[in-house]
Design a protein around this motif. Structure first.
Motif, mmCIF file in Angstrom:
data_model
loop_
_atom_site.group_PDB
_atom_site.id
_atom_site.type_symbol
_atom_site.label_atom_id
_atom_site.label_comp_id
_atom_site.label_asym_id
_atom_site.label_seq_id
_atom_site.Cartn_x
_atom_site.Cartn_y
_atom_site.Cartn_z
ATOM 1 N N TYR A 48 0.828 -1.208 0.000
ATOM 2 C CA TYR A 48 0.000 0.000 0.000
ATOM 3 C C TYR A 48 0.864 1.260 0.000
ATOM 4 O O TYR A 48 1.908 1.322 0.659
ATOM 5 N N ASN A 49 0.407 2.282 -0.754
ATOM 6 C CA ASN A 49 1.089 3.569 -0.839
ATOM 7 C C ASN A 49 0.263 4.639 -0.131
ATOM 8 O O ASN A 49 -0.918 4.833 -0.462
ATOM 9 N N LEU A 50 0.855 5.335 0.837
ATOM 10 C CA LEU A 50 0.140 6.340 1.624
ATOM 11 C C LEU A 50 -0.250 7.555 0.799
ATOM 12 O O LEU A 50 -1.394 8.018 0.851
ATOM 13 N N GLU A 51 0.703 8.115 0.058
ATOM 14 C CA GLU A 51 0.448 9.348 -0.685
ATOM 15 C C GLU A 51 -0.666 9.161 -1.696
ATOM 16 O O GLU A 51 -1.520 10.030 -1.876
ATOM 17 N N GLN A 52 -0.672 8.018 -2.369
ATOM 18 C CA GLN A 52 -1.701 7.746 -3.369
ATOM 19 C C GLN A 52 -2.957 7.143 -2.762
ATOM 20 O O GLN A 52 -3.984 7.037 -3.441
ATOM 21 N N ASN A 53 -2.879 6.724 -1.506
ATOM 22 C CA ASN A 53 -3.963 5.989 -0.855
ATOM 23 C C ASN A 53 -4.459 4.872 -1.775
ATOM 24 O O ASN A 53 -5.638 4.764 -2.096
ATOM 25 N N SER A 54 -3.516 4.028 -2.181
ATOM 26 C CA SER A 54 -3.867 2.993 -3.148
ATOM 27 C C SER A 54 -3.031 1.744 -2.930
ATOM 28 O O SER A 54 -1.927 1.796 -2.370
ATOM 29 N N ILE A 55 -3.584 0.629 -3.396
ATOM 30 C CA ILE A 55 -2.870 -0.643 -3.376
ATOM 31 C C ILE A 55 -1.953 -0.677 -4.591
ATOM 32 O O ILE A 55 -2.397 -0.502 -5.727
ATOM 33 N N ILE A 56 -0.674 -0.907 -4.349
ATOM 34 C CA ILE A 56 0.315 -0.928 -5.419
ATOM 35 C C ILE A 56 0.433 -2.311 -6.032
ATOM 36 O O ILE A 56 0.593 -2.472 -7.242
ATOM 37 N N SER A 57 0.327 -3.335 -5.178
ATOM 38 C CA SER A 57 0.527 -4.704 -5.645
ATOM 39 C C SER A 57 -0.016 -5.666 -4.600
ATOM 40 O O SER A 57 -0.152 -5.306 -3.421
ATOM 41 N N SER A 58 -0.333 -6.865 -5.017
ATOM 42 C CA SER A 58 -0.739 -7.906 -4.075
ATOM 43 C C SER A 58 -0.382 -9.269 -4.644
ATOM 44 O O SER A 58 -0.202 -9.425 -5.855
ATOM 45 N N ASN A 59 -0.274 -10.240 -3.766
ATOM 46 C CA ASN A 59 0.000 -11.610 -4.192
ATOM 47 C C ASN A 59 -0.560 -12.571 -3.152
ATOM 48 O O ASN A 59 -0.858 -12.184 -2.014
ATOM 49 N N ILE A 60 -0.728 -13.820 -3.538
ATOM 50 C CA ILE A 60 -1.100 -14.871 -2.594
ATOM 51 C C ILE A 60 0.147 -15.241 -1.802
ATOM 52 O O ILE A 60 1.229 -15.422 -2.377
ATOM 53 N N LYS A 61 0.028 -15.346 -0.503
ATOM 54 C CA LYS A 61 1.213 -15.484 0.343
ATOM 55 C C LYS A 61 1.989 -16.777 0.090
ATOM 56 O O LYS A 61 3.200 -16.835 0.337
ATOM 57 N N THR A 62 1.327 -17.809 -0.422
ATOM 58 C CA THR A 62 2.017 -19.074 -0.691
ATOM 59 C C THR A 62 2.700 -19.090 -2.057
ATOM 60 O O THR A 62 3.241 -20.112 -2.460
ATOM 61 N N ASP A 63 2.726 -17.948 -2.744
ATOM 62 C CA ASP A 63 3.318 -17.885 -4.085
ATOM 63 C C ASP A 63 4.836 -17.996 -4.064
ATOM 64 O O ASP A 63 5.448 -18.223 -5.107
ATOM 65 N N TRP A 64 5.462 -17.766 -2.897
ATOM 66 C CA TRP A 64 6.924 -17.755 -2.858
ATOM 67 C C TRP A 64 7.439 -18.418 -1.597
ATOM 68 O O TRP A 64 6.704 -18.607 -0.623
ATOM 69 N N ASP A 65 8.739 -18.753 -1.619
ATOM 70 C CA ASP A 65 9.347 -19.469 -0.498
ATOM 71 C C ASP A 65 10.587 -18.773 0.051
ATOM 72 O O ASP A 65 10.791 -18.737 1.263
ATOM 73 N N LEU A 66 11.422 -18.239 -0.838
ATOM 74 C CA LEU A 66 12.647 -17.560 -0.434
ATOM 75 C C LEU A 66 12.730 -16.210 -1.131
ATOM 76 O O LEU A 66 12.343 -16.084 -2.299
ATOM 77 N N GLY A 67 13.247 -15.206 -0.417
ATOM 78 C CA GLY A 67 13.437 -13.885 -1.007
ATOM 79 C C GLY A 67 14.911 -13.514 -0.993
ATOM 80 O O GLY A 67 15.587 -13.626 0.037
ATOM 81 N N PHE A 68 15.431 -13.073 -2.143
ATOM 82 C CA PHE A 68 16.849 -12.786 -2.300
ATOM 83 C C PHE A 68 17.060 -11.276 -2.434
ATOM 84 O O PHE A 68 16.520 -10.650 -3.352
ATOM 85 N N SER A 69 17.849 -10.721 -1.510
ATOM 86 C CA SER A 69 18.065 -9.280 -1.494
ATOM 87 C C SER A 69 18.743 -8.811 -2.775
ATOM 88 O O SER A 69 19.665 -9.466 -3.298
#
Length: 323
Positions: A48-69
């Motif tokens: 969510y973006n405060l300035e735009q008061n809008s949802i920027i993106s969403s996903n199903i939480k089980t879509d991923w397992d590891l996140g690489f910086s």
């Protein structure tokens, strides 16, 4: 006498033709009431973006397992906190020799307050095998286990090898770095990187996440709440004294702002065991400073939609303008 009368009429006419003055308010901004749809089983992650008061993106939480910086020169891998994923590190065995889950090694979790404090750690060694508990699916069923090792990493990519515990379905995958997003989030089942929002475009993440307690019996627990974009310098202060409508720019210097990722967290609500419903702690106001130095006040007002279904956090939010 007629001449004087004509002059009075002309003056009245001229004054009646002047435009009406418009009052100017120097300290007003629009009050927005926003509802985030996480679904009743908390299946979604919503950016969510405060300035735009809008949802920027969403996903199903089980879509991923590891996140690489994707930060340059940094080795940092996160696990999927939203599904209660956890890690065990095995140091003294070859990858193919790790076929069972040792009880003698404790499970580890990412620290929700600081993205740099991860279960995997911030140093790389390809002799370490990680056992990954994939957590739970959206219906609360266990998703099983994988094991993996980091073969190498550079400023441009990571390479990992992973498989089932019995060494079946052995795969090696390269994860390219993308400087526009914070983490390249990998699905081990599909071997794909899921879509993520630009790292500068979001402020708040509405999601389940694993909260850590200083409790040997229950050291970690899955909660539903809000994480801030810590890497984008979002800061938050908490005001539980003033009424939401009374908070103005004159209060800003009274606040102490923090960058803890889980400062908003989950305790803006509490569960009432007698009624079986969540109760909103509406006396808690969050003062949020975004990356541009603009201030917003936010207060939760509900956790249910109009049909009485949980998983729909609703809040009022308003920019705090200077005098």
């Amino acid at each position: 006498m007629k001449i004087k009368t004509y002059k009075i009429i002309i003056l009245l006419f001229l004054f009646s033709c002047e435009k009406e003055e418009i009052p100017i308010s120097l300290n007003t901004s629009q009050l927005n009431i926003t509802q985030i749809n996480l679904e009743s089983n908390y299946a979604k992650q919503v950016f969510y973006n405060l300035e735009q008061n809008s949802i920027i993106s969403s996903n199903i939480k089980t879509d991923w397992d590891l996140g690489f910086s994707n930060e340059g020169g940094v080795f940092n891998i996160i696990i999927n906190s939203s599904v209660f994923s956890q890690i065990k590190k095995i140091n003294n065995l070859l990858f193919e020799e790790v076929t069972t889950i040792p009880d003698s090694i404790n499970w580890r979790w990412d620290d929700p307050s600081n993205y740099n404090n991860t279960a995997i750690g911030n140093t790389w060694d390809n002799s370490i095998t990680y056992i990954l508990d994939l957590g739970f699916d959206n219906d609360g069923n266990a998703r099983g286990y994988k094991k993996f090792k980091v073969d190498t990493f550079s400023n441009n990519y990571y390479i990992i090898t992973f498989s089932n515990l019995n060494n079946s379905e052995l795969r090696t995958v390269q994860i390219p770095k993308n400087e526009n997003i914070q983490y390249s989030r990998l699905s081990l089942s599909s071997e794909t990187i899921i879509s993520s929002p630009n790292k500068k475009n979001w402020d708040l993440l509405f999601s389940q996440y694993t909260h850590l307690f200083n409790d040997p019996i229950t050291p970690a627990y899955l909660v539903t709440g809000v994480l801030i974009n810590q890497q984008n310098e979002i800061e938050v202060a908490i005001d539980s004294i003033n009424f939401f409508n009374d908070i103005s720019f004159s209060n800003i210097n009274d606040y102490i702002f923090y960058k803890n990722q889980d400062l908003i967290g989950y305790n803006w609500k509490s569960f009432n065991f007698e009624s079986g419903y969540y109760i909103i702690n509406s006396n808690i106001n969050y003062i949020i400073k975004n990356t541009e130095g603009r201030y917003y006040k936010l207060r939760f007002i509900d956790f249910y939609n109009n049909d009485g279904v949980k998983g729909y956090p609703t809040f009022e939010v308003q920019e705090i303008l200077p005098f």
